[in-house]
Enzyme design. Structure first.
Site, PDB file in Angstrom:
ATOM      1  N   GLU A 114       0.919  -1.267   0.012  1.00  0.00           N
ATOM      2  CA  GLU A 114       0.080   0.099   0.210  1.00  0.00           C
ATOM      3  C   GLU A 114       1.008   1.352   0.173  1.00  0.00           C
ATOM      4  OE1 GLU A 114      -1.937  -1.602   3.579  1.00  0.00           O
ATOM      5  OE2 GLU A 114      -3.994  -1.424   2.507  1.00  0.00           O
ATOM      6  N   GLU A 134      -3.252  -9.854   3.997  1.00  0.00           N
ATOM      7  CA  GLU A 134      -4.096  -9.473   5.425  1.00  0.00           C
ATOM      8  C   GLU A 134      -5.165 -10.448   5.419  1.00  0.00           C
ATOM      9  OE1 GLU A 134      -3.216  -7.087   2.916  1.00  0.00           O
ATOM     10  OE2 GLU A 134      -2.822  -5.323   3.816  1.00  0.00           O
TER      11      GLU A 134
HETATM   12  N1  CO8 Z   1       5.089  -7.404  11.776  1.00  0.00           N
HETATM   13  C1  CO8 Z   1       6.094  -7.465  12.658  1.00  0.00           C
HETATM   14  N2  CO8 Z   1       7.104  -8.319  12.341  1.00  0.00           N
HETATM   15  C2  CO8 Z   1       7.601  -8.876  11.523  1.00  0.00           C
HETATM   16  C3  CO8 Z   1       6.563  -8.836   9.981  1.00  0.00           C
HETATM   17  C4  CO8 Z   1       5.465  -7.984  10.178  1.00  0.00           C
HETATM   18  N3  CO8 Z   1       4.411  -7.503   9.389  1.00  0.00           N
HETATM   19  N4  CO8 Z   1       7.074  -9.410   9.166  1.00  0.00           N
HETATM   20  C5  CO8 Z   1       8.237 -10.090   9.629  1.00  0.00           C
HETATM   21  N5  CO8 Z   1       8.518  -9.772  10.925  1.00  0.00           N
HETATM   22  C6  CO8 Z   1       9.580 -10.151  11.627  1.00  0.00           C
HETATM   23  C7  CO8 Z   1       9.248 -11.616  12.068  1.00  0.00           C
HETATM   24  O1  CO8 Z   1       8.568 -11.775  12.985  1.00  0.00           O
HETATM   25  C8  CO8 Z   1      10.947 -12.008  12.172  1.00  0.00           C
HETATM   26  O2  CO8 Z   1      11.146 -11.592  13.561  1.00  0.00           O
HETATM   27  P1  CO8 Z   1      11.986 -12.450  14.517  1.00  0.00           P
HETATM   28  O3  CO8 Z   1      13.416 -12.536  13.818  1.00  0.00           O
HETATM   29  O4  CO8 Z   1      11.930 -11.850  15.726  1.00  0.00           O
HETATM   30  O5  CO8 Z   1      11.192 -13.743  14.495  1.00  0.00           O
HETATM   31  C9  CO8 Z   1      11.806 -11.051  11.343  1.00  0.00           C
HETATM   32  O6  CO8 Z   1      10.610  -9.995  10.991  1.00  0.00           O
HETATM   33  C10 CO8 Z   1      12.231 -11.824  10.159  1.00  0.00           C
HETATM   34  O7  CO8 Z   1      10.879 -12.361   9.583  1.00  0.00           O
HETATM   35  P2  CO8 Z   1      10.946 -13.865   9.229  1.00  0.00           P
HETATM   36  O8  CO8 Z   1      11.984 -14.652   9.924  1.00  0.00           O
HETATM   37  O9  CO8 Z   1       9.412 -14.450   8.906  1.00  0.00           O
HETATM   38  O10 CO8 Z   1      11.500 -13.776   7.591  1.00  0.00           O
HETATM   39  P3  CO8 Z   1      11.232 -14.891   6.313  1.00  0.00           P
HETATM   40  O11 CO8 Z   1      12.332 -14.350   5.521  1.00  0.00           O
HETATM   41  O12 CO8 Z   1      11.010 -16.134   6.784  1.00  0.00           O
HETATM   42  O13 CO8 Z   1       9.724 -14.211   5.948  1.00  0.00           O
HETATM   43  C11 CO8 Z   1       8.088 -12.874   5.175  1.00  0.00           C
HETATM   44  C12 CO8 Z   1       9.691 -13.095   5.305  1.00  0.00           C
HETATM   45  C13 CO8 Z   1       7.310 -13.890   4.230  1.00  0.00           C
HETATM   46  C14 CO8 Z   1       7.828 -11.321   4.674  1.00  0.00           C
HETATM   47  C15 CO8 Z   1       7.190 -13.161   6.675  1.00  0.00           C
HETATM   48  O14 CO8 Z   1       7.900 -12.483   7.545  1.00  0.00           O
HETATM   49  C16 CO8 Z   1       5.899 -12.753   6.741  1.00  0.00           C
HETATM   50  O15 CO8 Z   1       5.072 -13.392   6.113  1.00  0.00           O
HETATM   51  N6  CO8 Z   1       5.490 -11.470   7.251  1.00  0.00           N
HETATM   52  C17 CO8 Z   1       4.405 -10.970   7.405  1.00  0.00           C
HETATM   53  C18 CO8 Z   1       3.829 -10.677   6.221  1.00  0.00           C
HETATM   54  C19 CO8 Z   1       2.256 -10.001   6.283  1.00  0.00           C
HETATM   55  O16 CO8 Z   1       1.350 -10.710   6.734  1.00  0.00           O
HETATM   56  N7  CO8 Z   1       1.999  -8.610   6.126  1.00  0.00           N
HETATM   57  C20 CO8 Z   1       0.746  -8.045   6.237  1.00  0.00           C
HETATM   58  C21 CO8 Z   1       0.630  -7.378   7.711  1.00  0.00           C
HETATM   59  S1  CO8 Z   1      -0.889  -6.859   7.967  1.00  0.00           S
HETATM   60  C22 CO8 Z   1      -0.761  -5.303   7.338  1.00  0.00           C
HETATM   61  O17 CO8 Z   1      -0.038  -4.946   6.930  1.00  0.00           O
HETATM   62  C23 CO8 Z   1      -1.861  -4.358   7.572  1.00  0.00           C
HETATM   63  C24 CO8 Z   1      -1.398  -2.939   7.961  1.00  0.00           C
HETATM   64  C25 CO8 Z   1      -1.889  -1.703   7.557  1.00  0.00           C
HETATM   65  C26 CO8 Z   1      -1.236  -0.564   8.131  1.00  0.00           C
HETATM   66  C27 CO8 Z   1       0.135  -0.049   7.725  1.00  0.00           C
HETATM   67  C28 CO8 Z   1       0.486   1.076   8.032  1.00  0.00           C
HETATM   68  C29 CO8 Z   1       0.038   2.301   7.693  1.00  0.00           C
END
Ligand code: CO8
Length: 260
Positions: A114, A134
């Site tokens: 976004e 989401e």
């Molecule tokens: N929020 C918080 N922490 C996150 C997020 C996130 N969205 N994405 C990744 N992290 C953190 C992980 O928890 C991890 O932390 P830790 O090392 O402490 O465990 C660290 O970042 C590294 O992430 P991964 O180990 O998961 O890394 P990978 O390479 O295995 O995976 C991915 C990368 C595919 C991106 C995976 O992290 C993932 O699926 N993340 C979530 C993606 C997601 O669902 N995004 C949508 C979120 S909802 C949203 O965006 C609505 C918000 C609208 C308002 C926005 C602001 C205006």
């Protein structure tokens, strides 16, 4: 300019580069980052030397979305404030008084996709991935995704991305018009700078008003959008940049626009 905790700002020639900087959580967006971004944008908007802006998340990731850790614990009223702030900042980018290029490496998910959509031009590294996942968290895109995505790629692809929550690769993003260019990762920032310098050399007034017409048109009927365009077009004849642009053409030289 003050130091930011979640952002890095560089100023080179006539361009500004904002790099989001929360690497431990893949630039996941929280209120603090949004507030800093709002503050930085305010400062840059008043800096006439900056004529184009690049927004990037650095070379590993654009933004993995809103901060799920933070959102998972939040009360509805807190989320109402958070999403209102998100809209304020993303709208500020969409209506910014300078062109904004998103240079996307790696994941641009949820609020990250976004954020890219709020920018004027999106270019991506070949390792970029996009999605609105989401739905898999039991929510929907809330920072403009249900509106801006369909305006950029059409309702068919927007439905597909929002309803499946699937993550797509850069080549498909290019095919559906979500980005305009894909480059090898090593060349993306060079290209972003090149494009930003190209935009920075145009008339800042014409640039701002072109953007205003496009944005105004997205929120109005065709007839009122066309009327707005006519008036703005005529208004440009009151500027020195119009005279400079047309004289330079006739004199077979490069124009030097001053933004007046
Ligand atoms: N929020 C918080 N922490 C996150 C997020 C996130 N969205 N994405 C990744 N992290 C953190 C992980 O928890 C991890 O932390 P830790 O090392 O402490 O465990 C660290 O970042 C590294 O992430 P991964 O180990 O998961 O890394 P990978 O390479 O295995 O995976 C991915 C990368 C595919 C991106 C995976 O992290 C993932 O699926 N993340 C979530 C993606 C997601 O669902 N995004 C949508 C979120 S909802 C949203 O965006 C609505 C918000 C609208 C308002 C926005 C602001 C205006």
């Amino acid at each position: 300019m003050r130091e930011f905790k979640n952002l890095i700002y560089q100023n080179e020639d006539n361009i500004g580069i904002i790099t989001l900087n929360r690497p431990k959580v893949l630039n996941a967006t929280n209120s603090e980052l949004l507030k800093e971004l709002a503050e930085l944008l305010d400062e840059i908007s008043g800096d006439d030397k900056v004529r184009a802006l690049i927004l990037t998340g650095g070379e590993k990731v654009f933004v993995a979305g809103g901060d799920i850790q933070f959102m998972s614990q939040a009360a509805p009223l807190e989320m109402e404030k958070f999403i209102a702030l998100g809209h304020k900042v993303y709208d500020r980018i969409a209506n910014f008084n300078k062109p904004v290029i998103a240079a996307i490496f790696g994941m641009a998910l949820g609020g990250g996709c976004e954020l890219a959509l709020a920018c004027d031009i999106r270019i991506a590294a070949d390792n970029a991935k996009f999605g609105q996942p989401e739905i898999n968290l039991g929510i929907i895109p809330g920072a403009g995704g249900t509106q801006r995505l369909s305006r950029v790629v059409g309702p068919g692809w927007a439905n597909y991305l929002i309803m499946t929550g699937r993550i797509i690769k850069a080549d498909l993003a290019l095919k559906i018009g979500l980005v305009t260019e894909i480059l090898p990762a090593g060349q993306l920032m060079t290209r972003a700078r090149e494009l930003a310098l190209e935009l920075a050399a145009k008339s800042p007034v014409a640039m701002r008003l072109a953007k205003s017409c496009i944005n105004n048109g997205a929120n109005s009927s065709l007839s009122s959008g066309l009327l707005y365009e006519q008036k703005v077009w005529a208004l440009l004849f009151a500027t020195e940049d119009q005279k400079e642009g047309m004289n330079a053409f006739l004199e077979k030289r490069k124009p030097e626009f001053k933004g007046k």
